[in-house]
Motif scaffolding. Structure first.
Motif, PDB file in Angstrom:
ATOM      1  N   TYR A 109      81.127  61.206 -31.264  1.00 24.93           N
ATOM      2  CA  TYR A 109      81.458  61.501 -29.881  1.00 24.93           C
ATOM      3  C   TYR A 109      80.074  62.498 -29.494  1.00 24.93           C
ATOM      4  CZ  TYR A 109      85.909  60.165 -29.825  1.00 24.93           C
ATOM      5  OH  TYR A 109      87.236  59.522 -30.021  1.00 24.93           O
ATOM      6  N   SER A 110      79.320  62.968 -30.564  1.00 19.05           N
ATOM      7  CA  SER A 110      78.013  63.722 -30.505  1.00 19.05           C
ATOM      8  C   SER A 110      77.207  63.474 -31.677  1.00 19.05           C
ATOM      9  CB  SER A 110      78.531  65.204 -30.409  1.00 19.05           C
ATOM     10  OG  SER A 110      77.508  66.177 -30.303  1.00 19.05           O
ATOM     11  N   LEU A 111      75.711  63.417 -30.916  1.00 18.19           N
ATOM     12  CA  LEU A 111      74.699  63.180 -32.184  1.00 18.19           C
ATOM     13  C   LEU A 111      74.513  64.419 -32.865  1.00 18.19           C
ATOM     14  CD1 LEU A 111      72.139  60.926 -30.605  1.00 18.19           C
ATOM     15  CD2 LEU A 111      73.596  60.379 -32.544  1.00 18.19           C
ATOM     16  N   HIS A 112      74.644  65.675 -32.092  1.00 14.40           N
ATOM     17  CA  HIS A 112      74.169  66.919 -32.747  1.00 14.40           C
ATOM     18  C   HIS A 112      75.315  67.364 -33.488  1.00 14.40           C
ATOM     19  CE1 HIS A 112      76.381  68.304 -28.999  1.00 14.40           C
ATOM     20  NE2 HIS A 112      76.321  69.343 -29.667  1.00 14.40           N
ATOM     21  N   GLU A 113      76.473  66.950 -33.381  1.00 11.78           N
ATOM     22  CA  GLU A 113      77.633  67.464 -34.120  1.00 11.78           C
ATOM     23  C   GLU A 113      78.424  66.031 -34.536  1.00 11.78           C
ATOM     24  OE1 GLU A 113      79.342  69.977 -36.548  1.00 11.78           O
ATOM     25  OE2 GLU A 113      77.637  70.720 -35.215  1.00 11.78           O
ATOM     26  N   PRO A 114      78.016  65.344 -35.483  1.00 12.44           N
ATOM     27  CA  PRO A 114      78.879  64.079 -35.737  1.00 12.44           C
ATOM     28  C   PRO A 114      80.322  64.407 -36.247  1.00 12.44           C
ATOM     29  CG  PRO A 114      76.834  64.214 -37.293  1.00 12.44           C
ATOM     30  CD  PRO A 114      77.030  65.343 -36.395  1.00 12.44           C
ATOM     31  N   VAL A 157      82.709  65.980 -35.094  1.00 14.85           N
ATOM     32  CA  VAL A 157      83.761  66.503 -33.721  1.00 14.85           C
ATOM     33  C   VAL A 157      84.200  64.988 -33.820  1.00 14.85           C
ATOM     34  CG1 VAL A 157      83.710  66.621 -31.527  1.00 14.85           C
ATOM     35  CG2 VAL A 157      81.850  67.968 -32.778  1.00 14.85           C
ATOM     36  N   CYS A 176      88.272  63.645 -31.384  1.00 19.74           N
ATOM     37  CA  CYS A 176      89.256  63.897 -30.531  1.00 19.74           C
ATOM     38  C   CYS A 176      90.463  64.531 -30.968  1.00 19.74           C
ATOM     39  CB  CYS A 176      89.226  62.290 -29.809  1.00 19.74           C
ATOM     40  SG  CYS A 176      90.384  62.496 -28.421  1.00 19.74           S
ATOM     41  N   TYR A 234      87.616  67.885 -27.489  1.00 28.75           N
ATOM     42  CA  TYR A 234      86.748  67.153 -28.573  1.00 28.75           C
ATOM     43  C   TYR A 234      86.282  68.425 -29.398  1.00 28.75           C
ATOM     44  CZ  TYR A 234      87.161  63.014 -25.620  1.00 28.75           C
ATOM     45  OH  TYR A 234      87.388  62.068 -24.946  1.00 28.75           O
TER      46      TYR A 234
END
Length: 116
Positions: free
Chosen positions: A56-61, A63, A65, A77
């Motif tokens: 869901y997020s590249l900078h915080e993988p 994370v 749902c 998220y």
């Protein structure tokens, strides 16, 4: 929207292939720098709507749902956090992040042991 997502995945695929070609001739330290980001990018390219373990997020993988079950915002998220407090003073005794989407009742025993 589907056409826009397909276009963005095509652009990402081109960038990934360009970076792989540029890194292929470099030293192992340079390859190690790009390996995690390239693997995340490939995972994003290959994921679909029904895929498990999505990014869901590249900078915080890490994370994921979280389903809240409310009508206004049914999903959030992030990750769940457990906090153990004292009853009267409100002192924090223990904290922890719960990384898969764990049921609260199953984590109570671990939280109490950590607080002791």
């Amino acid at each position: 929207m589907a056409r826009g997502v397909k276009t963005l995945k095509t652009y990402l695929g081109r960038v990934v292939r360009d970076v792989e070609r540029a890194v292929a001739g470099a030293n192992t330290a340079r390859q190690a720098q790009f390996s995690s980001l390239l693997s995340l990018s490939k995972k994003i390219i290959n994921q679909t709507k029904k895929s498990k373990d999505k990014v869901y997020s590249l900078h915080e993988p890490a994370v994921y749902c979280v389903s809240k079950g409310k009508s206004g915002r049914p999903y959030e998220y992030g990750c769940k956090v457990q906090i153990t407090l004292t009853h009267q003073q409100g002192l924090i005794l223990s904290t922890g992040a719960l990384h898969p989407n764990a049921y609260d009742g199953h984590t109570l025993q671990q939280s109490l042991l950590q607080a002791e």
